[in-house]
Design an enzyme around this catalytic site. Structure first.
Site, PDB file in Angstrom:
ATOM      1  N   GLU A 101      38.622  43.415  39.276  1.00 31.45           N
ATOM      2  CA  GLU A 101      39.719  44.260  38.799  1.00 31.45           C
ATOM      3  C   GLU A 101      39.247  45.583  38.207  1.00 31.45           C
ATOM      4  O   GLU A 101      38.290  45.648  37.427  1.00 31.45           O
ATOM      5  CB  GLU A 101      40.525  43.492  37.750  1.00 31.45           C
ATOM      6  N   THR A 161      47.704  43.818  42.524  1.00 25.46           N
ATOM      7  CA  THR A 161      48.071  42.763  41.587  1.00 25.46           C
ATOM      8  C   THR A 161      49.231  43.201  40.692  1.00 25.46           C
ATOM      9  O   THR A 161      49.755  44.308  40.836  1.00 25.46           O
ATOM     10  CB  THR A 161      46.842  42.349  40.758  1.00 25.46           C
TER      11      THR A 161
END
Length: 321
Positions: A101, A161
């Site tokens: 991420e 996401t």
């Protein structure tokens, strides 16, 4: 952790693999090894939790040493190093992708997201990890979607996401995203709170229905983007989405599925009725997201939570620098 996934070959987890790719939603690679998923996904929350365990002290020490040698923000450098160290270990356990991420604090910064994506890939290069094994995980803001378009056009695979609405999914598909991650449980949480409902049957669960709609849209228009349902609260939500391209599941729920016997029917078809095509230009995207109170609130909350955990991870490492 009991390795029930390997001891019970006829269990629901194994049956589920016949319909969907199973992804481990954890930063603990020993837990990942126990359930042998195809992919794995990490975020600051998961890495922060794993970094506190004694078995990962060596990785934390490596990250701290890296931070001490860095110029600029040493805590941020140490945190980035730790994320990629966990990623390297997980790559050695799963056969396909590991999602890493981008800092959630860059969720509204397209250029900053692109720049950090390349820093993460360079860090993986340094660790000897093939960048083709890495998905860059980006929040599904307008700016994040623009960053994904740039990265995908340059051959960098992305996982979008914090996805809560069909328009986010449609825009991600139009951006060429490799993977999208709609959040089942957080959608359900919002509706439970706002409707005063304690629980939903799987066929009426708002999170399940949202992912089914997104999956149907992606398949109806033939996008190559894969749908990975995430953020499950219980096994019934998972079983209701059998047939979704990927399912990212926590070790606790993986263990429950491994201990459950019986067949698992496919619940999502490859394609259904063709829905209306959604506009995904900036004005249409922002209007549709604004009109969806749940998606607006959960996206903002998710970014705040991931940013807070990023800061907590950096603070933990800073204390050792």
């Amino acid at each position: 952790m009991q390795d029930t996934a390997k001891k019970s070959p006829g269990n629901a987890l194994e049956a589920l693999r016949g319909h969907s790719v199973v992804v481990a939603d954890t930063g603990e690679f020993e837990a990942i090894r126990a359930f042998a998923p195809t992919d794995a996904t990490t975020n600051p929350t998961l890495v922060l939790a794993a970094a506190k365990l004694p078995e990962y002290e060596g990785l934390v020490a490596d990250a701290v040493a890296h931070g001490r040698a860095a110029s600029g923000d040493r805590a941020a450098a140490a945190a980035s190093r730790l994320m990629t160290l966990f990623g390297r270990e997980i790559v050695g356990v799963v056969p396909r992708y590991v999602s890493t991420e981008v800092d959630a604090r860059l969720s509204f910064d397209t250029a900053g997201t692109v720049a950090q994506a390349y820093r993460l890939l360079a860090a993986y290069d340094e660790l000897g990890v093939d960048r083709d094994r890495i998905l860059i995980k980006i929040a599904s803001t307008w700016e994040g979607l623009r960053a994904a378009r740039v990265l995908e056009s340059q051959g960098v695979r992305c996982n979008l996401t914090l996805m809560f609405s069909p328009v986010q999914a449609a825009a991600a598909c139009d951006a060429g995203a490799t993977l999208i991650s709609p959040f089942v449980g957080r959608i359900t949480d919002w509706y439970k709170a706002h409707e005063g409902v304690e629980a939903y049957a799987p066929e009426a669960d708002p999170g399940v229905l949202s992912v089914r709609r997104i999956h149907g849209y992606v398949k109806a228009y033939g996008y190559p983007t894969q749908v990975m349902a995430a953020s499950f609260r219980n096994r019934d939500q998972i079983l209701a989405l059998a047939g979704c391209d990927l399912l990212t599941i926590s070790p606790k729920l993986l263990d429950e599925l491994a201990g459950l016997s019986g067949p698992v029917p496919r619940r999502l078809p490859d394609a259904g009725a063709e829905p209306a095509r959604m506009r995904t230009d900036e004005a249409a995207f922002r209007r549709a997201l604004n009109d969806d109170a749940m998606a607006t609130e959960k996206l903002a909350e998710g970014i705040r939570r991931f940013a807070a955990d990023q800061e907590a991870l950096e603070a933990m490492l800073a204390a050792q620098l």
